[in-house]
Structures are given as C-alpha cells and as structure tokens.
Design a protein around this motif. Structure first.
Motif, PDB file in Angstrom:
ATOM      1  N   SER A  56       0.745  -1.640   0.229  1.00  0.00           N
ATOM      2  CA  SER A  56       0.227  -0.108   0.283  1.00  0.00           C
ATOM      3  C   SER A  56       1.283   1.210  -0.489  1.00  0.00           C
ATOM      4  CB  SER A  56      -1.335   0.480   1.359  1.00  0.00           C
ATOM      5  OG  SER A  56      -0.081  -0.129   2.249  1.00  0.00           O
ATOM      6  N   THR A  57       1.958   1.230   0.936  1.00  0.00           N
ATOM      7  CA  THR A  57       2.949   2.389   0.721  1.00  0.00           C
ATOM      8  C   THR A  57       3.654   2.381  -0.749  1.00  0.00           C
ATOM      9  OG1 THR A  57       3.652   1.987   2.864  1.00  0.00           O
ATOM     10  CG2 THR A  57       5.309   3.344   1.745  1.00  0.00           C
ATOM     11  N   TRP A  58       3.505   1.717  -1.137  1.00  0.00           N
ATOM     12  CA  TRP A  58       4.232   1.467  -2.716  1.00  0.00           C
ATOM     13  C   TRP A  58       3.703   1.996  -3.870  1.00  0.00           C
ATOM     14  CZ3 TRP A  58       9.139   0.658  -4.620  1.00  0.00           C
ATOM     15  CH2 TRP A  58       9.273   0.288  -6.636  1.00  0.00           C
ATOM     16  N   VAL A  59       1.872   1.348  -3.541  1.00  0.00           N
ATOM     17  CA  VAL A  59       1.186   2.126  -3.831  1.00  0.00           C
ATOM     18  C   VAL A  59       0.607   4.204  -4.156  1.00  0.00           C
ATOM     19  CG1 VAL A  59      -1.291   1.916  -4.618  1.00  0.00           C
ATOM     20  CG2 VAL A  59       0.268  -0.279  -4.684  1.00  0.00           C
ATOM     21  N   TYR A  60       0.534   4.064  -2.695  1.00  0.00           N
ATOM     22  CA  TYR A  60       0.633   5.697  -2.464  1.00  0.00           C
ATOM     23  C   TYR A  60       1.763   6.692  -2.997  1.00  0.00           C
ATOM     24  CZ  TYR A  60      -2.063   3.887   1.166  1.00  0.00           C
ATOM     25  OH  TYR A  60      -3.669   2.882   2.137  1.00  0.00           O
ATOM     26  N   ARG A  61       3.373   5.592  -3.182  1.00  0.00           N
ATOM     27  CA  ARG A  61       4.314   6.611  -3.386  1.00  0.00           C
ATOM     28  C   ARG A  61       3.903   6.723  -4.712  1.00  0.00           C
ATOM     29  NH1 ARG A  61       9.410   4.793  -0.143  1.00  0.00           N
ATOM     30  NH2 ARG A  61       8.467   5.994   2.160  1.00  0.00           N
ATOM     31  N   ILE A  62       4.278   5.507  -5.423  1.00  0.00           N
ATOM     32  CA  ILE A  62       3.624   5.724  -6.967  1.00  0.00           C
ATOM     33  C   ILE A  62       2.414   6.768  -7.117  1.00  0.00           C
ATOM     34  CG2 ILE A  62       2.984   4.417  -8.957  1.00  0.00           C
ATOM     35  CD1 ILE A  62       4.359   1.452  -7.828  1.00  0.00           C
ATOM     36  N   THR A  63       1.701   6.618  -6.597  1.00  0.00           N
ATOM     37  CA  THR A  63       0.584   7.528  -6.432  1.00  0.00           C
ATOM     38  C   THR A  63       0.507   8.775  -7.366  1.00  0.00           C
ATOM     39  OG1 THR A  63      -1.115   6.096  -6.469  1.00  0.00           O
ATOM     40  CG2 THR A  63      -2.185   7.702  -6.664  1.00  0.00           C
ATOM     41  N   LEU A  64       1.067   9.305  -5.579  1.00  0.00           N
ATOM     42  CA  LEU A  64       1.500  10.783  -5.273  1.00  0.00           C
ATOM     43  C   LEU A  64       2.772  10.979  -6.492  1.00  0.00           C
ATOM     44  CD1 LEU A  64       1.428  13.240  -3.649  1.00  0.00           C
ATOM     45  CD2 LEU A  64       3.493  12.208  -2.234  1.00  0.00           C
ATOM     46  N   ASN A  65       3.402  10.647  -7.015  1.00  0.00           N
ATOM     47  CA  ASN A  65       4.969  10.518  -7.973  1.00  0.00           C
ATOM     48  C   ASN A  65       4.257  10.866  -9.507  1.00  0.00           C
ATOM     49  OD1 ASN A  65       6.700  11.069  -6.274  1.00  0.00           O
ATOM     50  ND2 ASN A  65       7.474   8.271  -6.383  1.00  0.00           N
ATOM     51  N   VAL A  66       3.235  10.209  -9.528  1.00  0.00           N
ATOM     52  CA  VAL A  66       2.766  10.428 -11.190  1.00  0.00           C
ATOM     53  C   VAL A  66       1.834  11.731 -10.645  1.00  0.00           C
ATOM     54  CG1 VAL A  66       0.383   9.115 -12.463  1.00  0.00           C
ATOM     55  CG2 VAL A  66       2.465   7.741 -11.749  1.00  0.00           C
ATOM     56  N   CYS A  67       1.107  11.480  -9.888  1.00  0.00           N
ATOM     57  CA  CYS A  67       0.119  13.058  -9.860  1.00  0.00           C
ATOM     58  C   CYS A  67       0.759  13.636  -9.879  1.00  0.00           C
ATOM     59  CB  CYS A  67      -0.942  12.508  -8.956  1.00  0.00           C
ATOM     60  SG  CYS A  67      -1.788  12.162  -8.442  1.00  0.00           S
ATOM     61  N   MET A  68       1.717  14.289  -9.322  1.00  0.00           N
ATOM     62  CA  MET A  68       2.758  15.521  -8.947  1.00  0.00           C
ATOM     63  C   MET A  68       3.293  15.378 -10.868  1.00  0.00           C
ATOM     64  SD  MET A  68       4.096  15.586  -5.061  1.00  0.00           S
ATOM     65  CE  MET A  68       4.808  16.540  -5.374  1.00  0.00           C
ATOM     66  N   THR A  69       3.612  14.389 -11.130  1.00  0.00           N
ATOM     67  CA  THR A  69       4.903  14.342 -12.616  1.00  0.00           C
ATOM     68  C   THR A  69       3.504  14.812 -13.372  1.00  0.00           C
ATOM     69  OG1 THR A  69       5.788  12.984 -12.059  1.00  0.00           O
ATOM     70  CG2 THR A  69       5.439  13.093 -14.296  1.00  0.00           C
ATOM     71  N   MET A  70       2.246  13.977 -13.605  1.00  0.00           N
ATOM     72  CA  MET A  70       0.836  14.989 -14.583  1.00  0.00           C
ATOM     73  C   MET A  70       1.485  16.117 -14.511  1.00  0.00           C
ATOM     74  SD  MET A  70      -0.951  11.428 -15.201  1.00  0.00           S
ATOM     75  CE  MET A  70      -1.774  11.890 -16.597  1.00  0.00           C
ATOM     76  N   LEU A  71       0.602  16.597 -12.908  1.00  0.00           N
ATOM     77  CA  LEU A  71       0.359  18.341 -12.682  1.00  0.00           C
ATOM     78  C   LEU A  71       1.860  19.416 -13.558  1.00  0.00           C
ATOM     79  CD1 LEU A  71      -1.816  19.957 -11.552  1.00  0.00           C
ATOM     80  CD2 LEU A  71      -0.241  19.821  -9.502  1.00  0.00           C
ATOM     81  N   LYS A  72       2.618  18.576 -13.620  1.00  0.00           N
ATOM     82  CA  LYS A  72       4.243  19.336 -13.834  1.00  0.00           C
ATOM     83  C   LYS A  72       3.382  19.630 -15.400  1.00  0.00           C
ATOM     84  CE  LYS A  72       6.844  18.772 -10.248  1.00  0.00           C
ATOM     85  NZ  LYS A  72       8.395  17.911  -9.864  1.00  0.00           N
TER      86      LYS A  72
END
Length: 159
Positions: A56-72
């Motif tokens: 679950s921590t892995w999933v959160y980190r990937i989700t957060l990284n993807v969201c921040m990258t896509m936002l940029k």
C-alpha cells in the motif's frame, strides 16, 4: 496489464488512488487520465517492489509521484496521456457530491505535499504510514496535519 493483476493489486487500493488523483485534477477527463496513468505505472514498476515497505505504501508513492509529474506536465502544456482500459464508473461518483467538490477544490489550492498528506489523513492512515509515504518524520506529521486543517478551514470558510 492482466485482469488478475488489476483485481489483486489495484482494486484493494483503488480508494486511495481515486482520492489522490481527484485531489490533483479539476475535471473528470483529467481524473481518468491520472487514474489510468497510475495503474499503468504500478503495473510497470511491479518488478521493482523490494518489499521494504507495505504494498500500500508503494502504491501511495507511485500515485503521488504520477500525480505530481502529470500536474507539472499539464502546467507546461505538454502532458501526454496513456490509455489503460479500466472500469471507471465508480470513479466518476467522486464528481457528483457537492460537499466533496468543495473539499477537493480547497485541497487543490494546497501545496503538492500538503495535498498528499491530507488525502492520506482523510483515508485514516496512521502518522507512521503518512511519514513513510511523504518522507517526513512521524513527529512532524501531526503538526503538519494541524496546519493543513487550518489552511483548509480558511480556504473553505474564509476565516
């Protein structure tokens, strides 16, 4: 991505993926792109999971990284969208509740890290889990959450 992988590794964590993606998007169209990209990145990175933390921590980190990258990327107007076929009918419900819309509108005004922290907090994650995902010390998480709550009250109620 196989249906088995999706059911076993994505569906159990779908709630947090939805909430994080929703916190970073304004439209249902963008939300669907973010959700699909997160699912794709989880699938692509599955072999990199070293079991040093919970899945679950892995999933959160990937989700957060993807969201921040896509936002940029979106801010630079160069976003590219990958399409992964998933059932998004439940995800669209996140756009139908007016109170949730108000909350997400306020959350979107927060700095990127604060968005992730408050979404994890709203998901009832422990301070330890929030610290693991955010890279903060556990002792700093509580203080940060209180500051975020105050910011959200100010944004929503203007006080």
């Amino acid at each position: 991505m196989s249906e088995d992988f999706y059911i076993k590794y994505i569906v159990p964590h779908k709630g947090i993926i939805i909430k994080l993606c929703r916190a970073y998007t304004d439209t249902e169209f963008d939300f669907e792109d973010y959700f699909q990209e997160v699912c794709l990145q989880i699938w692509k990175s599955k072999d990199n999971f070293k079991e040093q933390s919970k899945w679950s921590t892995w999933v959160y980190r990937i989700t957060l990284n993807v969201c921040m990258t896509m936002l940029k990327k979106q801010k630079k107007h160069t976003a590219t969208n990958e399409i992964v076929q998933n059932d998004l009918s439940t995800e669209s419900e996140a756009f139908n509740n007016e109170e949730l819309q108000l909350l997400y509108k306020a959350i979107r005004q927060l700095p990127e890290v604060d968005k992730a922290i408050i979404v994890l907090y709203l998901e009832d994650k422990s301070y330890k889990e929030i610290a693991d995902v955010s890279g903060m010390k556990v002792s700093a998480v509580g203080a940060r959450i209180n500051r975020i709550k105050t910011k959200l009250k100010t944004i929503i109620y203007g006080k």
